[in-house]
Write an enzyme that holds these catalytic residues in place. Structure first.
Site, mmCIF file in Angstrom:
data_model
loop_
_atom_site.group_PDB
_atom_site.id
_atom_site.type_symbol
_atom_site.label_atom_id
_atom_site.label_comp_id
_atom_site.label_asym_id
_atom_site.label_seq_id
_atom_site.Cartn_x
_atom_site.Cartn_y
_atom_site.Cartn_z
ATOM 1 N N CYS A 120 0.859 -1.191 0.000
ATOM 2 C CA CYS A 120 0.000 0.000 0.000
ATOM 3 C C CYS A 120 0.889 1.233 0.000
ATOM 4 O O CYS A 120 1.880 1.275 0.731
ATOM 5 C CB CYS A 120 -0.881 -0.032 1.253
ATOM 6 S SG CYS A 120 -1.923 1.410 1.481
ATOM 7 N N HIS A 163 -9.805 -3.592 -0.483
ATOM 8 C CA HIS A 163 -8.696 -2.821 0.106
ATOM 9 C C HIS A 163 -9.099 -1.344 0.237
ATOM 10 O O HIS A 163 -8.873 -0.713 1.278
ATOM 11 C CB HIS A 163 -7.462 -2.982 -0.791
ATOM 12 C CG HIS A 163 -6.233 -2.270 -0.323
ATOM 13 N ND1 HIS A 163 -5.167 -2.914 0.246
ATOM 14 C CD2 HIS A 163 -5.886 -0.961 -0.375
ATOM 15 C CE1 HIS A 163 -4.216 -2.042 0.537
ATOM 16 N NE2 HIS A 163 -4.642 -0.837 0.171
ATOM 17 N N GLU A 164 -9.722 -0.797 -0.816
ATOM 18 C CA GLU A 164 -10.089 0.630 -0.793
ATOM 19 C C GLU A 164 -11.261 0.891 0.154
ATOM 20 O O GLU A 164 -11.276 1.901 0.866
ATOM 21 C CB GLU A 164 -10.421 1.131 -2.208
ATOM 22 C CG GLU A 164 -9.288 1.004 -3.225
ATOM 23 C CD GLU A 164 -7.964 1.599 -2.769
ATOM 24 O OE1 GLU A 164 -7.978 2.568 -1.983
ATOM 25 O OE2 GLU A 164 -6.910 1.089 -3.184
ATOM 26 N N HIS A 167 -9.968 1.151 3.499
ATOM 27 C CA HIS A 167 -9.407 2.484 3.759
ATOM 28 C C HIS A 167 -10.512 3.441 4.207
ATOM 29 O O HIS A 167 -10.329 4.191 5.176
ATOM 30 C CB HIS A 167 -8.763 3.051 2.482
ATOM 31 C CG HIS A 167 -7.311 2.691 2.317
ATOM 32 N ND1 HIS A 167 -6.360 2.926 3.271
ATOM 33 C CD2 HIS A 167 -6.650 2.123 1.266
ATOM 34 C CE1 HIS A 167 -5.173 2.522 2.835
ATOM 35 N NE2 HIS A 167 -5.323 2.025 1.622
#
Lengths: 190, 174
Positions: A120, A163-164, A167
């Site tokens: 990342c 993954h996003e 976040h």
């Protein structure tokens, strides 16, 4: 539901940042342990002009960052639930929707977990093994118009979306690693 | 603050609370734990950690002495120097070896890795019944062809009657 998915997929695949109607600015990417990365972002109004500008900025920043296939707003220091993705060029991609931005996105369902090593931009010194669904259904709003879309995708695009979305929820891949010995010092930088 | 780096190893009979007591002793001296690893080897506690601070080895040993008072834990403290970070330019690989247990499997296979200039950065071996398992991460210099690496390791594994597979580490940037 399958008609909704097909319509959502077609809408997202046809989307380009030209729809935003504003020029994006490249922003600096923040790194852990910045608190903005560990805090769930605020839900946004996708029609807000500031959000439309931020969407353009995210795409512009993703474009200039080598190897970057997704970027969330909190990675540029803004604690809101917005991210962009484009996995088109990645070799592990199967289903692809090109470049798109989603607001307030949620994972509706995830299945067929697979483990892979992730890195990342906000955690440049580590990589880690993370198990994630390789088939997901995700819903979110398109910036500008505010349309709600639901899409199904798989493989690398599914991993990138999870993954996003993590976040935007204030989670890093470090929060998802498969075990105590699943974090590694990074050996090569893009 | 001093930048002295100390290596602490704790080995012996496992019981709850060893890590808590060790780290409390180090924290009491104002030491910062910079890197650590701990595992159980056949049920035996094994921990290594690097900590930095102004305390000297004698003070650290004294602080951790109560841990070793029962006679079933060995604690060692020694100074270490800062090592340079990983050199970029090579490639990362994961090596898996498994097969029937016998002496010499590890030395044969890792000897081949060393011969090719590879550096092992992480290693775990386990024995369960007759099955012996080795998993390692390797850094291989840029000049070594993957085919040569694979062939050398397979040949070494064959010499001791086990199976070896090697695959590149692929970290996806997200």
């Amino acid at each position: 539901m399958s008609e909704d998915l097909a319509a959502g997929s077609a809408r997202l695949a046809g989307w380009t940042e030209d729809e935003l109607g504003v020029e994006g600015t490249v922003l600096p990417v923040v790194r852990a342990p910045d608190l903005v990365l560990s805090t769930r972002g605020a839900d946004v109004d996708p029609t807000d002009p500031d959000i439309v500008q931020l969407a353009a900025d995210l795409v512009a920043t993703m474009r200039v960052s080598p190897g970057c296939v997704g970027l969330a707003a909190n990675q540029v220091g803004v604690g809101v639930r917005l991210f962009c993705v484009d996995v088109t060029e990645h070799p592990k991609t199967r289903t692809r929707h090109g470049t798109f931005v989603l607001c307030n996105a949620e994972v509706v369902s995830a299945s067929r977990n697979e483990k892979a090593r992730e890195g990342c931009m906000s955690v440049p010194d580590f990589t880690g093994d993370v198990k994630r669904g390789s088939r997901v259904t995700v819903t979110g709003a398109i910036p500008g118009t505010g349309e709600q879309v639901t899409i199904a995708t798989d493989a690398f695009e599914a991993r990138a979306l999870q993954h996003e979305i993590d976040h935007t929820d204030g989670l890093l891949f470090l929060d998802r690693v498969a075990g105590a010995h699943a974090i590694y010092p990074r050996q090569t930088y893009l | 603050m001093s930048t002295a780096l100390h290596a602490v190893t704790v080995l012996g009979h496992d019981r709850p609370g060893i890590i808590a007591e060790t780290t409390a002793g180090l924290a009491g001296l104002g030491l910062n734990i910079e890197d650590s690893t701990m595992t159980l080897l056949r049920g035996h506690f094994a921990m290594m950690l690097l900590c930095r601070g102004s305390a000297d080895e004698g003070q650290i040993e004294a602080a951790l002495a109560p841990l070793a008072a029962g006679g079933d834990l060995d604690i060692a403290v020694r100074p270490v120097l800062d090592e340079p970070g990983h050199a970029a330019g090579g490639s990362g690989w994961v090596l898996t070896v498994h097969g029937g247990d016998r002496p010499g499997i590890v030395s044969e296979v890792v000897g081949q890795v060393a011969e090719l200039g590879g550096n092992i950065t992480d290693l775990t071996t386990r024995l369960a019944g007759d099955l012996y398992l080795l998993v390692a991460e390797l850094d291989v210099p840029a000049g070594v062809a993957p085919a040569a690496l694979e062939a050398g390791i397979r040949a070494a594994a064959e010499r001791v009657g086990v199976t070896a597979t090697i695959r590149p580490v692929e970290a996806d940037e997200l």
